[in-house]
Design an enzyme around this catalytic site. Sequence first.
Site, mmCIF file in Angstrom:
data_model
loop_
_atom_site.group_PDB
_atom_site.id
_atom_site.type_symbol
_atom_site.label_atom_id
_atom_site.label_comp_id
_atom_site.label_asym_id
_atom_site.label_seq_id
_atom_site.Cartn_x
_atom_site.Cartn_y
_atom_site.Cartn_z
ATOM 1 N N ARG A 16 0.821 -1.223 0.000
ATOM 2 C CA ARG A 16 0.000 0.000 0.000
ATOM 3 C C ARG A 16 0.847 1.263 0.000
ATOM 4 N NH1 ARG A 16 -4.588 -1.941 4.340
ATOM 5 N NH2 ARG A 16 -5.843 -3.084 2.839
ATOM 6 N N LYS A 63 -20.227 -18.120 0.208
ATOM 7 C CA LYS A 63 -21.663 -18.029 0.456
ATOM 8 C C LYS A 63 -22.368 -17.038 -0.455
ATOM 9 C CE LYS A 63 -21.464 -19.293 5.274
ATOM 10 N NZ LYS A 63 -21.702 -18.872 6.654
ATOM 11 N N GLY A 94 -13.286 -3.912 0.741
ATOM 12 C CA GLY A 94 -14.661 -3.507 1.068
ATOM 13 C C GLY A 94 -15.175 -2.379 0.191
ATOM 14 N N GLY A 127 -11.127 -9.794 -2.022
ATOM 15 C CA GLY A 127 -10.021 -10.448 -1.331
ATOM 16 C C GLY A 127 -9.508 -11.742 -1.921
#
Length: 396
Positions: free
Chosen positions: A35, A198, A377, A354
């Site tokens: 980063r 999921k 996110g 991710g």
Amino acid sequence: MLHIENASFAGKKVLVRVDFNVPLNEQYQVSDDTRIRATIPSIQKIIAGGGAVILMSHLGRPKGGPEAKYSLKHIVPVLEHLIGRQVLFAGDCIGETAKHAASNLKSGEILLLENLRFHPEEEKGDVEFARQLSVLGDIYMNDAFGTAHRAHASTAVIAQFFPENKLFGYVMQGEINAIDKVLLQPERPFTAIMGGAKVSSKISIIENVLDKVDHLIIGGGMMFTFVRALGGQTGSSLVEEDRLDLALQLIEMARQKGVQLHIPTDTIAADAFNEKANTQVCAVGNIPDGWMGLDIGPASIAQFSNVITASRTILWNGPMGVFEMEKFSGGTRALGEAIVKATNSGAYSLVGGGDSVAAVNKFGIAEAVSYVSTGGGALLEYMEGIELPGVKAIRG
Ligand code: AMP
């Protein structure tokens, strides 16, 4: 808003929100500098244009006040090494310490402020705190895509104090361009590949992409909720029993919107969730009791690869199987290779979220796709169709 390519930085102090929320080891040394490295082009651009750079970031989750382990001081040597210049440090991000350091800063110099989250006002999006930060600079640049989904003081609220003088840095601009290219102006056919554990965690993304894509490929653990909803025998595969109706609704939604939905026809089933398990190729709806599907099978790989290589735009989020285990990594690897093949023939491919990022890194193909998002996110919310506060604050 300004644009980084043609903004004039000469004699200006540029206050840059970066994402230096990096992992540290027990000696407080940076263990992954990705980063920090990503922000170097923006910093260099400001310096080359004759400006001074004031960097601000959060690090970790301090509990409302200063904590030595979360000091941004730990970042200084790494940044100095990467940029090849001295980096000055201010022990607070607001108040006299910060003002003094900022006002003494000369063109070509770099100042790093202490952790924004040592002040709880940062995460509260406090306007007065944002104003105190804003007095340090003449121009505000946001280069922290990873926090763009947060309406914090330094990521969004502060922009109101720079009505004309605000812009995105290269990291942020790159992410926005890549996602907008895919979601707003995709060349067709456009295929989205959704995997991961999921379906419940991907509902909003699936709903949003159904409005945009020509093909939707489903893989990973989530495929078994669809298979079960359609009446298949899924053995002990991962099924969200409380989402069977949702799966049927998504199937119907795809039909109504004219999206071709591709659910795997075969799977690599295992008798245990580990590398030593016995495996067999099964029809997805005919898995014996006690066996679980942990990857997509060869027929599905062949069919999905054909769809992918015929696509002009590809969005990939989530692995096709338990790719962390070699035995169940074949589907994810093969689709990754199909994406590379499509990209080599001129398709645009965006990989984000991710585990798909981990997968392209593991298979060594990160350089061979068009763009790998580091957004986490923020990317997921953007893909859900949510306007990110950090983007809106600058773009208006
Ligand atoms: P997510 O964070 O939702 O994208 O899920 C990623 C995780 O899903 C990875 O750790 C995979 O190992 C896991 N996964 C993928 N396919 C399956 C599967 N068929 N059964 C169980 N877990 C899976």
